[in-house]
Design an enzyme around this catalytic site. Structure first.
Site, PDB file in Angstrom:
ATOM      1  N   ASP A  44     -12.769  39.377   4.566  1.00  0.00           N
ATOM      2  CA  ASP A  44     -13.310  39.291   3.204  1.00  0.00           C
ATOM      3  C   ASP A  44     -14.072  40.536   2.777  1.00  0.00           C
ATOM      4  O   ASP A  44     -14.358  41.419   3.584  1.00  0.00           O
ATOM      5  CB  ASP A  44     -14.216  38.047   3.073  1.00  0.00           C
ATOM      6  CG  ASP A  44     -15.069  37.817   4.315  1.00  0.00           C
ATOM      7  OD1 ASP A  44     -15.382  38.797   5.014  1.00  0.00           O
ATOM      8  OD2 ASP A  44     -15.410  36.649   4.600  1.00  0.00           O
ATOM      9  N   HIS A  51     -18.549  27.304   6.086  1.00  0.00           N
ATOM     10  CA  HIS A  51     -17.468  28.178   5.620  1.00  0.00           C
ATOM     11  C   HIS A  51     -16.908  29.022   6.759  1.00  0.00           C
ATOM     12  O   HIS A  51     -17.604  29.341   7.720  1.00  0.00           O
ATOM     13  CB  HIS A  51     -17.887  29.036   4.405  1.00  0.00           C
ATOM     14  CG  HIS A  51     -18.826  30.164   4.670  1.00  0.00           C
ATOM     15  ND1 HIS A  51     -19.752  30.589   3.742  1.00  0.00           N
ATOM     16  CD2 HIS A  51     -19.003  30.981   5.733  1.00  0.00           C
ATOM     17  CE1 HIS A  51     -20.424  31.611   4.218  1.00  0.00           C
ATOM     18  NE2 HIS A  51     -19.996  31.868   5.426  1.00  0.00           N
ATOM     19  N   ASN A  71     -22.987  26.435   5.929  1.00  0.00           N
ATOM     20  CA  ASN A  71     -22.372  25.344   5.156  1.00  0.00           C
ATOM     21  C   ASN A  71     -20.952  25.027   5.643  1.00  0.00           C
ATOM     22  O   ASN A  71     -20.215  24.310   4.982  1.00  0.00           O
ATOM     23  CB  ASN A  71     -22.343  25.705   3.663  1.00  0.00           C
ATOM     24  CG  ASN A  71     -21.502  26.939   3.381  1.00  0.00           C
ATOM     25  OD1 ASN A  71     -20.907  27.516   4.288  1.00  0.00           O
ATOM     26  ND2 ASN A  71     -21.449  27.356   2.127  1.00  0.00           N
ATOM     27  N   GLU A  93     -15.545  28.449   0.928  1.00  0.00           N
ATOM     28  CA  GLU A  93     -16.733  27.614   0.757  1.00  0.00           C
ATOM     29  C   GLU A  93     -16.347  26.126   0.691  1.00  0.00           C
ATOM     30  O   GLU A  93     -15.177  25.790   0.467  1.00  0.00           O
ATOM     31  CB  GLU A  93     -17.446  28.022  -0.543  1.00  0.00           C
ATOM     32  CG  GLU A  93     -17.900  29.485  -0.590  1.00  0.00           C
ATOM     33  CD  GLU A  93     -19.111  29.784   0.292  1.00  0.00           C
ATOM     34  OE1 GLU A  93     -19.283  29.143   1.350  1.00  0.00           O
ATOM     35  OE2 GLU A  93     -19.888  30.690  -0.069  1.00  0.00           O
TER      36      GLU A  93
HETATM   37  C1  F6R Z   1     -17.918  37.402   7.303  1.00  0.00           C
HETATM   38  C2  F6R Z   1     -17.484  36.029   7.082  1.00  0.00           C
HETATM   39  C3  F6R Z   1     -18.448  34.896   7.090  1.00  0.00           C
HETATM   40  C4  F6R Z   1     -19.491  34.993   8.208  1.00  0.00           C
HETATM   41  C5  F6R Z   1     -20.480  33.816   8.133  1.00  0.00           C
HETATM   42  C6  F6R Z   1     -21.568  33.944   9.187  1.00  0.00           C
HETATM   43  O1  F6R Z   1     -16.828  38.282   7.271  1.00  0.00           O
HETATM   44  O2  F6R Z   1     -16.347  35.816   6.832  1.00  0.00           O
HETATM   45  O3  F6R Z   1     -17.742  33.685   7.226  1.00  0.00           O
HETATM   46  O4  F6R Z   1     -18.849  35.010   9.448  1.00  0.00           O
HETATM   47  O5  F6R Z   1     -21.066  33.788   6.872  1.00  0.00           O
HETATM   48  O6  F6R Z   1     -22.356  35.061   8.882  1.00  0.00           O
HETATM   49  P1  F6R Z   1     -23.430  35.620   9.915  1.00  0.00           P
HETATM   50  O7  F6R Z   1     -22.659  36.088  11.090  1.00  0.00           O
HETATM   51  O8  F6R Z   1     -24.105  36.772   9.205  1.00  0.00           O
HETATM   52  O9  F6R Z   1     -24.336  34.492  10.241  1.00  0.00           O
END
Ligand code: F6R
Length: 244
Positions: free
Chosen positions: A68, A137, A135, A142
């Site tokens: 992403d 994701h 959450n 989401e």
């Molecule tokens: C990032 C991504 C997100 C993160 C998730 C956890 O490329 O796709 O799904 O892996 O938000 O983020 P952190 O590792 O910062 O807790």
């Protein structure tokens, strides 16, 4: 099939994930990796860099696709995932920049989604690294996302914006939209490694391990994937009972 590896700390988590990646590269030097950003994979990337320096694991023929990118941030922006990948991994290994792919969040978003989708079809992912959102994701899919979704633009959840404010000066600076691989793209990966590193993700991990498959917690779809390895910190299991 899902396997669960419980580790003591983030260093061990990074070591295990980097070993899985290194073994794949040894077996298939021209493999395709799906990569994530955020705080979770940082220790994995540090170990990959060490392996490159010490064991000469070569990325010469490896192709990567990131999950992403924020909409509205240019590749030069220090908060963009382009910048993150260059500074935390790509600049330190011998990967060809032409073999690295990250969606561009700046303009012509429908065209970018289409081209990224096409590129993913042409280069099926061998191993996808995922972090987990509090959450539930994965990527930026989401809660409520369509499980049939492919690469798309998504409005970020309020909780995601709050969670990611730590990387920005203030909540106002966090982009409200992102371009993300869809659930279908993620599920198309031949194997998946999901890293779970912090207490605010316990609820989502519990849903993933034991709850119904439901798009309220998008990660639960991973239960339908044939080859998922979850690497999670031991401290997260204090309040979780695993039913065999
Ligand atoms: C990032 C991504 C997100 C993160 C998730 C956890 O490329 O796709 O799904 O892996 O938000 O983020 P952190 O590792 O910062 O807790």
């Amino acid at each position: 099939m899902t396997s669960l590896i419980i580790v003591e700390n983030e260093q061990e988590m990074g070591r295990k994930a980097a070993d899985i990646i290194g073994n794949l590269i040894n077996k298939k030097p021209d493999c395709v990796l799906g990569l994530a950003t955020g705080s979770t994979p940082l220790s994995t990337y540090q170990h990959m860099i060490e392996d490159y320096q010490q064991s000469k694991t070569s990325y010469q023929q490896v192709t990567t696709f990131n999950l992403d990118e924020y909409v509205g941030l240019s590749a030069n922006d220090k908060n963009s995932y382009h910048h993150y990948m260059i500074t935390n991994l790509f600049d330190h290994i011998n990967i060809k920049s032409g073999n690295t792919h990250i969606p561009c969040g700046i303009s012509k978003l429908p065209e970018t989604c289409k081209a990224y989708r096409q590129a993913l079809t042409e280069h099926p992912i061998d191993l996808q690294i995922l972090g987990l959102g509090a959450n539930g994701h994965i990527g930026f899919n989401e809660p409520g996302v369509d499980f049939d979704s492919t690469v798309h633009v998504i409005k970020l959840d309020e909780q995601t914006i709050k969670d990611n404010t730590r990387f920005f000066e203030s909540e106002r600076d966090v982009p409200t939209q992102a371009i993300t691989m869809g659930i279908k793209d993620i599920m198309a990966a031949k194997s998946i490694v999901l890293l779970v590193n912090s207490e605010n993700k316990v609820k989502a991990m519990q849903a993933l391990l034991q709850g119904p498959v439901d798009n309220d917690c998008p990660a639960t779809i991973l239960r339908k994937h044939p080859d998922v390895t979850i690497i999670a910190l031991k401290k997260l299991f204090k309040n979780i009972t695993i039913h065999q």
